[in-house]
Structures are given as C-alpha cells and as structure tokens.
Enzyme design. Sequence first.
Site, mmCIF file in Angstrom:
data_model
loop_
_atom_site.group_PDB
_atom_site.id
_atom_site.type_symbol
_atom_site.label_atom_id
_atom_site.label_comp_id
_atom_site.label_asym_id
_atom_site.label_seq_id
_atom_site.Cartn_x
_atom_site.Cartn_y
_atom_site.Cartn_z
ATOM 1 N N LYS A 149 -38.363 15.468 -6.344
ATOM 2 C CA LYS A 149 -38.432 14.241 -5.548
ATOM 3 C C LYS A 149 -37.858 13.011 -6.251
ATOM 4 O O LYS A 149 -37.388 12.085 -5.583
ATOM 5 C CB LYS A 149 -39.878 13.966 -5.120
ATOM 6 N N ASP A 185 -43.929 10.843 2.552
ATOM 7 C CA ASP A 185 -45.215 11.310 2.028
ATOM 8 C C ASP A 185 -46.322 10.278 2.224
ATOM 9 O O ASP A 185 -47.392 10.576 2.755
ATOM 10 C CB ASP A 185 -45.106 11.631 0.537
#
Length: 282
Positions: free
Chosen positions: A69, A105
């Site tokens: 990420k 997220d």
Amino acid sequence: MNSDTIMYGVFGDPVRHSKSPVMLNRAFRETGINAAYAAFHVTPDRLGEAVKGIRALGFGGVNVTIPHKQAVMEWLDEIDEDARAIGAVNTIVVRDGKLIGYNTDGIGYVRSLAEETGFRPSGKRVLLIGAGGAARGVAFALAKERPAAIHIANRTKERALDLAAYIGRFTECSGHSLAELDDIPAADLIVNTTSAGMHPNVDEMPVDEGWMTRHVGAGTTVSDLIYNPLTTRFLKAAAARGARTHSGLGMFVYQGAYAFEYWTGRPAPTAAMREEVERALR
C-alpha cells in the site's frame, strides 16, 4: 467473458485468502457490467512490473493490499489528496491512460464502525495496534472525526512514532511500543490493524489476554480489521470481557464498494457484496 470484458484485480503477497474476487465479481454481475476481477500474487520485487502491466493490458483498475500500500505510490501518475495525506494507496483507477491512486480503507472503516456499532469517535480516546498501511488509512479517517486522542502501539516503536508524528497534525497523537501498552491511558476504542489472527494463523493475538483483562471492559469498543475469520480470537477475548465488538467485514465491504464506484461511476450493490463474502466465509 468476451473480448469486451474489462479486467480488474487485487495485488498482494500473500493474496490467496482474499475474498475480493467473489465480492467484486458479484458486484459486476448485480450491475450488469461486463467486467471480471481476479487475485494476483505480486511479490515486492515485481510490484513495479505489475503496476506497469495494469496500463499495458488495459485494466480498468486494481486494489492493492499487504504489503504494497505504501510502496505502490512511486509507480503512479497521480495520487488523490487524501491518499497522499495518508501515505498509502489501496485502489488504483485507470483514467485517460493515467494510473491514479486512492485510499478507501479509512472511509470504509469509519462508515462501518458507525453503522454497525453506533460508535462515534468525536471526543473519545482511540488505541490503534499496528502502524502499517491499513493503520495509516484508519488513523487518518478517525483523526478527521475529532477524537480526544489517538495512541498508536506497534512492535517496532519507530514506526509508531513516525505515524503518530504525522497524525499529530490533525489530532493529539502518541506512538508507543507494544511493551508500553500498560502505560497508555484507557481507550474507548481499540483497533487491531495488524494481521495477527488472520486465517490461517487464527490462534494469534495482537496483544496478550492479560493486558485485555486489565484494559478491556463493558465500556470499551474493540474492533479488528480482519474479516477472515469473522470473529477473531482477539474479538472473542474482548467479548468475554463485556466489550462491544466490531469485525473487519463491514470495512472490507465498504472499501470495496468505494473502489467499485471510483472504477465504474455506478452505485455499489453493498448488500449483495456483503452477502457474497459471508457465503464465501461460511
């Protein structure tokens, strides 16, 4: 599938445990979009090549999961303002030939937490366990909700301090090692952002049960970003001590729903997506 099918997927290492393919393929079926979604095992040394392949193969976009990420950001053409602020990307959109990074997220987590537990972070104390890519997104989204303080505990204290220094720009924040957990003030919300307890290592715990006995009770909300299994050992231990618990399923569904909407411009069929993941987990 035919020659008009648009491909999507998820890059991770490991990735075989992911339920993203069943969830997003259900979303495409529900909405009648001619697209397909698959899981791709991409090791860190091949990440750059894989990202270049998104554009070369005409993909519509991909999700990015552990451990990519943060590293993936150097390979993108543009990064959304919030994703850049978070310092992590979990969704790549191909738009006009450019690779654009987003982070869904945090927004997925806060939405799920509110809908499933009623917990509102404003004025509350939060403890995050872990300081990786998922923690960055969740910490940033929680900080925007104006909590009283966020405390971050990580196995490597330096990473906790680095993340705390950044989140401290938005709200009171401190970084600690896991060995210092007993020194952190009591939290209203405790969030496991690590992979401890994820299938197949279901017996792992991010903290020991002795600490939970001392710090978790009926007034605590305990949350785990893991969704496989639905109820981790960590959540079971919290429930046994009277805490309200929150699994990672809702965050997983909503982060995928936001990604779907970025890719397609269509509302995501969240109920069908959740149903499909629950079926797969059963």
